[in-house]
Design a protein around this motif. Structure first.
Motif, PDB file in Angstrom:
ATOM      1  N   ASN A 255       0.659  -1.602   0.076  1.00 33.25           N
ATOM      2  CA  ASN A 255      -0.017  -0.374   0.194  1.00 33.25           C
ATOM      3  C   ASN A 255       1.120   1.390  -0.173  1.00 33.25           C
ATOM      4  O   ASN A 255       0.498   2.315  -0.662  1.00 33.25           O
ATOM      5  CB  ASN A 255      -0.741   0.208   1.172  1.00 33.25           C
ATOM      6  CG  ASN A 255      -1.731   1.354   0.955  1.00 33.25           C
ATOM      7  OD1 ASN A 255      -2.027   1.667   2.328  1.00 33.25           O
ATOM      8  ND2 ASN A 255      -2.672   1.564  -0.203  1.00 33.25           N
ATOM      9  N   TYR A 256       2.128   1.343   0.452  1.00 30.31           N
ATOM     10  CA  TYR A 256       2.902   2.167   0.396  1.00 30.31           C
ATOM     11  C   TYR A 256       4.375   2.622  -0.281  1.00 30.31           C
ATOM     12  O   TYR A 256       4.831   3.108  -0.146  1.00 30.31           O
ATOM     13  CB  TYR A 256       3.238   2.019   2.096  1.00 30.31           C
ATOM     14  CG  TYR A 256       2.247   2.902   2.750  1.00 30.31           C
ATOM     15  CD1 TYR A 256       2.280   4.533   3.353  1.00 30.31           C
ATOM     16  CD2 TYR A 256       1.708   2.021   4.079  1.00 30.31           C
ATOM     17  CE1 TYR A 256       1.173   5.325   4.132  1.00 30.31           C
ATOM     18  CE2 TYR A 256       0.651   2.663   4.885  1.00 30.31           C
ATOM     19  CZ  TYR A 256       0.425   4.027   5.350  1.00 30.31           C
ATOM     20  OH  TYR A 256      -0.490   4.697   5.895  1.00 30.31           O
ATOM     21  N   GLY A 257       3.464   2.189  -1.384  1.00 36.39           N
ATOM     22  CA  GLY A 257       4.105   1.830  -2.529  1.00 36.39           C
ATOM     23  C   GLY A 257       5.761   0.775  -2.704  1.00 36.39           C
ATOM     24  O   GLY A 257       6.784   0.831  -4.321  1.00 36.39           O
ATOM     25  N   ALA A 258       5.852  -0.517  -2.126  1.00 35.03           N
ATOM     26  CA  ALA A 258       6.855  -1.648  -2.021  1.00 35.03           C
ATOM     27  C   ALA A 258       6.682  -2.173  -3.066  1.00 35.03           C
ATOM     28  O   ALA A 258       5.464  -3.266  -3.170  1.00 35.03           O
ATOM     29  CB  ALA A 258       7.416  -1.240  -0.525  1.00 35.03           C
ATOM     30  N   LYS A 262      12.525  -3.490  -3.313  1.00 34.49           N
ATOM     31  CA  LYS A 262      12.409  -2.407  -2.432  1.00 34.49           C
ATOM     32  C   LYS A 262      11.318  -3.438  -1.591  1.00 34.49           C
ATOM     33  O   LYS A 262      11.537  -3.478  -0.131  1.00 34.49           O
ATOM     34  CB  LYS A 262      11.697  -1.410  -3.072  1.00 34.49           C
ATOM     35  CG  LYS A 262      12.186  -0.184  -3.419  1.00 34.49           C
ATOM     36  CD  LYS A 262      11.637   0.903  -4.017  1.00 34.49           C
ATOM     37  CE  LYS A 262      12.463   1.941  -4.081  1.00 34.49           C
ATOM     38  NZ  LYS A 262      11.494   3.042  -4.665  1.00 34.49           N
ATOM     39  N   HIS A 266      12.957  -3.633   2.345  1.00 38.86           N
ATOM     40  CA  HIS A 266      12.182  -2.997   3.339  1.00 38.86           C
ATOM     41  C   HIS A 266      11.160  -4.005   4.069  1.00 38.86           C
ATOM     42  O   HIS A 266      11.020  -4.046   5.297  1.00 38.86           O
ATOM     43  CB  HIS A 266      11.805  -1.791   3.415  1.00 38.86           C
ATOM     44  CG  HIS A 266      12.897  -0.600   2.457  1.00 38.86           C
ATOM     45  ND1 HIS A 266      13.505  -0.343   3.346  1.00 38.86           N
ATOM     46  CD2 HIS A 266      13.050  -1.112   0.788  1.00 38.86           C
ATOM     47  CE1 HIS A 266      14.422   0.306   2.350  1.00 38.86           C
ATOM     48  NE2 HIS A 266      14.605  -0.040   1.357  1.00 38.86           N
TER      49      HIS A 266
ATOM     50  N   GLY B 106       6.666   5.100   3.286  1.00 43.31           N
ATOM     51  CA  GLY B 106       5.917   5.923   2.419  1.00 43.31           C
ATOM     52  C   GLY B 106       6.501   6.965   0.964  1.00 43.31           C
ATOM     53  O   GLY B 106       7.121   6.566   0.017  1.00 43.31           O
ATOM     54  N   GLN B 108      10.228   7.281   1.257  1.00 44.78           N
ATOM     55  CA  GLN B 108      11.192   7.263   0.987  1.00 44.78           C
ATOM     56  C   GLN B 108      10.418   5.741  -0.600  1.00 44.78           C
ATOM     57  O   GLN B 108      11.791   5.673  -1.116  1.00 44.78           O
ATOM     58  CB  GLN B 108      12.195   5.616   2.086  1.00 44.78           C
ATOM     59  CG  GLN B 108      12.997   5.360   1.617  1.00 44.78           C
ATOM     60  CD  GLN B 108      13.309   3.955   2.716  1.00 44.78           C
ATOM     61  OE1 GLN B 108      12.632   3.966   3.861  1.00 44.78           O
ATOM     62  NE2 GLN B 108      14.488   3.643   3.248  1.00 44.78           N
ATOM     63  N   MET B 109      10.031   5.111  -0.520  1.00 44.40           N
ATOM     64  CA  MET B 109       9.321   4.237  -1.184  1.00 44.40           C
ATOM     65  C   MET B 109       9.235   4.364  -2.584  1.00 44.40           C
ATOM     66  O   MET B 109       9.249   4.261  -4.069  1.00 44.40           O
ATOM     67  CB  MET B 109       8.382   3.368  -1.415  1.00 44.40           C
ATOM     68  CG  MET B 109       8.252   2.155   0.212  1.00 44.40           C
ATOM     69  SD  MET B 109       9.919   0.894  -0.354  1.00 44.40           S
ATOM     70  CE  MET B 109      10.486   1.648   1.157  1.00 44.40           C
ATOM     71  N   ARG B 110       9.020   5.830  -2.599  1.00 45.23           N
ATOM     72  CA  ARG B 110       8.482   7.402  -4.069  1.00 45.23           C
ATOM     73  C   ARG B 110       9.197   8.038  -3.880  1.00 45.23           C
ATOM     74  O   ARG B 110      10.593   8.957  -5.250  1.00 45.23           O
ATOM     75  CB  ARG B 110       7.158   7.920  -3.284  1.00 45.23           C
ATOM     76  CG  ARG B 110       6.175   7.837  -3.567  1.00 45.23           C
ATOM     77  CD  ARG B 110       4.776   8.044  -3.519  1.00 45.23           C
ATOM     78  NE  ARG B 110       4.864   9.414  -2.986  1.00 45.23           N
ATOM     79  CZ  ARG B 110       4.116  10.386  -2.375  1.00 45.23           C
ATOM     80  NH1 ARG B 110       3.940   9.165  -0.852  1.00 45.23           N
ATOM     81  NH2 ARG B 110       4.866  11.417  -2.405  1.00 45.23           N
ATOM     82  N   GLY B 111      11.000   7.235  -3.402  1.00 44.12           N
ATOM     83  CA  GLY B 111      11.955   7.960  -3.711  1.00 44.12           C
ATOM     84  C   GLY B 111      12.092   9.171  -3.234  1.00 44.12           C
ATOM     85  O   GLY B 111      13.092  10.115  -3.857  1.00 44.12           O
TER      86      GLY B 111
END
Lengths: 349, 264
Positions: A255-258, A262, A266, B106, B108-111
């Motif tokens: 949900n948080y884009g991993a 990644k 993580h 969040g 960090q995951m988006r860079g």
């Protein structure tokens, strides 16, 4: 009755109990001695003595205040093994046990010292590689000189085989375990076979591994057999670790884009790490078993070879010395693994 | 944002059905469920357990497949903003990351660059009163603190819509009150579009602009109750007669549904 008076009464009761147990022990010994039954009852006496000792220590534990608990714990933890060694020593000195097969701790200590300081000209080995010669060999032959010194050591040989085999097995084991945890297809294809290989004693495949190598008596087969046993254990544990990650962490990660690497870096790897380390510790124990067995069978150097060699020349003290060295190596490697765990998992308690 | 029109639906769900296939027949978790949530609206969904409210939220979040129908979240003017962020009931903050790294996750995951993301994370940690705990690990914190971290993580991500799945469900009654008050305050400051799942009627009436009531087995929309309590609200509104009226009105409808669900 006030709290202080009550505590005093409890303390007195404990002291009374301790004196009673000690008195009973003395009476028991006197009666046996008078009846001339000390030796026939030795086995029983060991059990009775141990029970009485536990009872006394429990009472003492209650008498010691909160401030003294740390000391109390250390005294029991180190004191009891020391007591066992002392009894072993005394029993040996008084010929109560056969010291040919059960040499006293003092003689084992002397054997360890002998092995440490002496160089075996026949097999061209020593226990730890005579580190006191390092300065002179370094001035003569540089690092190559130091290396010849280290390569004569039984400990360096065993630790080297375990360490190299462990790393060579653990890294691919973790990789395969993660893949099996993530991919249902790979899991279905490999899980059964891995479980079957898992129960196979790794020493049993050692002859086959020797066939594969150009130099069957070299280091290659020994390291590979360690690596294989570590690989199987670590891959199974890593898979279990990945499968055991709480779904909600994977959902949060997504949900948080991993995604992809990644998510791996993580969420999946750190989530599986506690179980991976549990697997690494078991694998380390197995690696020790495997390497010592292999050195029994086929080695000219190593602590396992040492133990077996002194069996062949019938020198029990030095066999025991070898066992002590194996224990020290095991404890040290385990400690190193725990240090690595603390470094990689700072969040663990 | 379609012209910044407040009435434009930020979340629109059309005839959403969720079927769990099984060996012997299938379970219908959600049936023909439609809902529009306006930009900046705070919508609470309540219903008996098994009504599919959490399933619906996960489908909105894209964490669960939709069997039939469609769900759309209207993107904002800035395309790099995430569409949604979820606050989970089980907190779901990572035990292996420090509080600050969790909040910055969040980003960090988006860079987002490290300095920027830590700055944003500190801002939101401050908002939930956890600045002092930035470098703690979650196992050193209480449930209420963990959920604050989880809320800060969602807000730091600055999503188009905030999806909250019974966020206070696992907390004790006192902590829940404190966090309800904090949610009111933070929402007042951000005015995010929120879809909020709860099983507490009090919570739904206190927080929501609208309360959606659902039925169980299969999950269906039962009724919609607009909550016309003036904003900004504080926790004190629960003691007003109007709050009690609204609560009673919804309860009258819900209690029938709960009894029916228990009889089945």
């Amino acid at each position: 009755m006030s709290a202080a008076a009550e505590a005093g009464a409890r303390a007195r009761a404990n002291i009374r109990a301790i004196l009673l147990i000690l008195g009973g022990g003395v009476a028991y010994a006197v009666v046996l001695a008078a009846a001339g039954l000390l030796m026939p009852f030795a086995g029983v006496s060991v059990v009775v003595g141990f029970v009485a000792l536990v009872a006394v220590c429990e009472r003492i534990g209650r008498l010691v205040g909160p401030a003294g608990q740390g000391v109390y714990e250390r005294v029991l933890a180190f004191g009891f093994p020391a007591l066992v060694l002392l009894i072993w020593q005394e029993a040996g000195d008084h010929d109560l046990i056969n010291t040919t097969w059960f040499p006293q701790p003092s003689r084992i200590a002397v054997a360890i010292w002998d092995l440490t300081v002496h160089y075996d000209r026949f097999s061209q080995t020593s226990l730890i590689g005579r580190p006191w010669l390092i300065p002179s060999r370094f001035s003569e032959g540089g690092f190559a000189g130091v290396w010849t010194l280290l390569s004569e050591s039984h400990v360096v040989a065993t630790v080297g085989r375990v360490a190299v085999g462990f790393v060579l097995g653990a890294i691919p084991g973790i990789l395969l375990g993660v893949v099996m945890g993530v991919s249902r297809a790979v899991r279905l294809m490999l899980d059964g076979s891995l479980s079957a290989i898992y129960v196979l004693p790794k020493i049993a495949i050692f002859p086959i591994i020797m066939l594969v190598f150009a130099d069957p008596f070299g280091e290659g087969p020994k390291i590979l057999v360690v690596a294989l046993s570590v690989f199987v254990l670590v891959s199974i544990n890593t898979m279990a670790g990945v499968l055991g990650i709480d779904m909600v962490y994977l959902m949060a990660g997504r949900n948080y884009g991993a995604r992809g690497w990644k998510l791996m870096r993580h969420v999946i790897l750190p989530g599986a790490l506690p179980v991976i380390f549990a697997g690494l510790r078991i694998a380390l124990g197995t690696a020790m078993i495997v390497i010592i067995s292999v050195e029994f069978v086929r080695a000219k150097q190593g602590v396992g070879y040492l133990i077996y060699y002194y069996w062949e020349v019938l020198n029990p003290e030095k066999m025991y010395a070898g066992l002590v060295v194996v224990m020290i190596i095991g404890v040290a490697l385990n400690w190193a693994l725990q240090a690595l765990q603390r470094w990689l998992m700072p969040w663990g308690r | 944002m379609t012209g910044g029109d407040w009435s434009a639906a930020k979340i629109s769900a059309r005839n959403v059905t969720k079927i769990y296939p099984a060996k012997h027949g299938a379970t219908v978790a959600l049936e023909e469920f439609s809902l529009d949530v306006a930009l900046g609206e705070f919508v609470c969904i309540v219903g008996p357990s098994g009504c599919g409210k959490s399933t619906f939220l996960r489908m909105v979040a894209g964490l669960e497949d939709i069997s039939q129908g469609a769900i759309h979240i209207e993107p904002g003017a800035t395309p790099d903003k995430p569409l949604n962020s979820v606050v989970f009931q089980e907190y779901a903050i990572f035990p292996w990351k420090t509080v600050i790294d969790n909040v910055a996750f969040g980003l960090q995951m988006r860079g987002v660059a490290k300095r920027d993301r830590l700055q944003t994370a500190h801002f939101w940690l401050d908002k939930v009163g956890l600045t002092k705990f930035a470098h703690y690990y979650p196992h050193q914190m209480s449930g209420g603190m963990k959920q604050r971290v989880s809320i800060a993580r969602a807000l730091a991500n600055d999503p188009e819509v905030l999806l909250m799945d019974e966020p206070l469900g696992a907390l004790d009654a006192q902590t829940r009150l404190v966090l309800q008050e904090e949610l009111l305050r933070i929402w007042e400051e951000t005015r995010k579009t929120v879809l909020y799942i709860t099983h507490s009627l009090d919570e739904a009436v206190l927080l929501g602009d609208r309360v959606i009531l659902m039925s169980a087995h299969p999950g269906r929309l039962l009724a919609t109750f607009p909550i016309d309590i003036a904003r900004p609200r504080t926790i004190e509104v629960v003691n007003t007669p109007h709050f009690a009226e609204l609560r009673a009105e919804i309860w009258a409808r819900l209690s029938k549904e709960v009894t029916r669900a228990m009889d089945n």
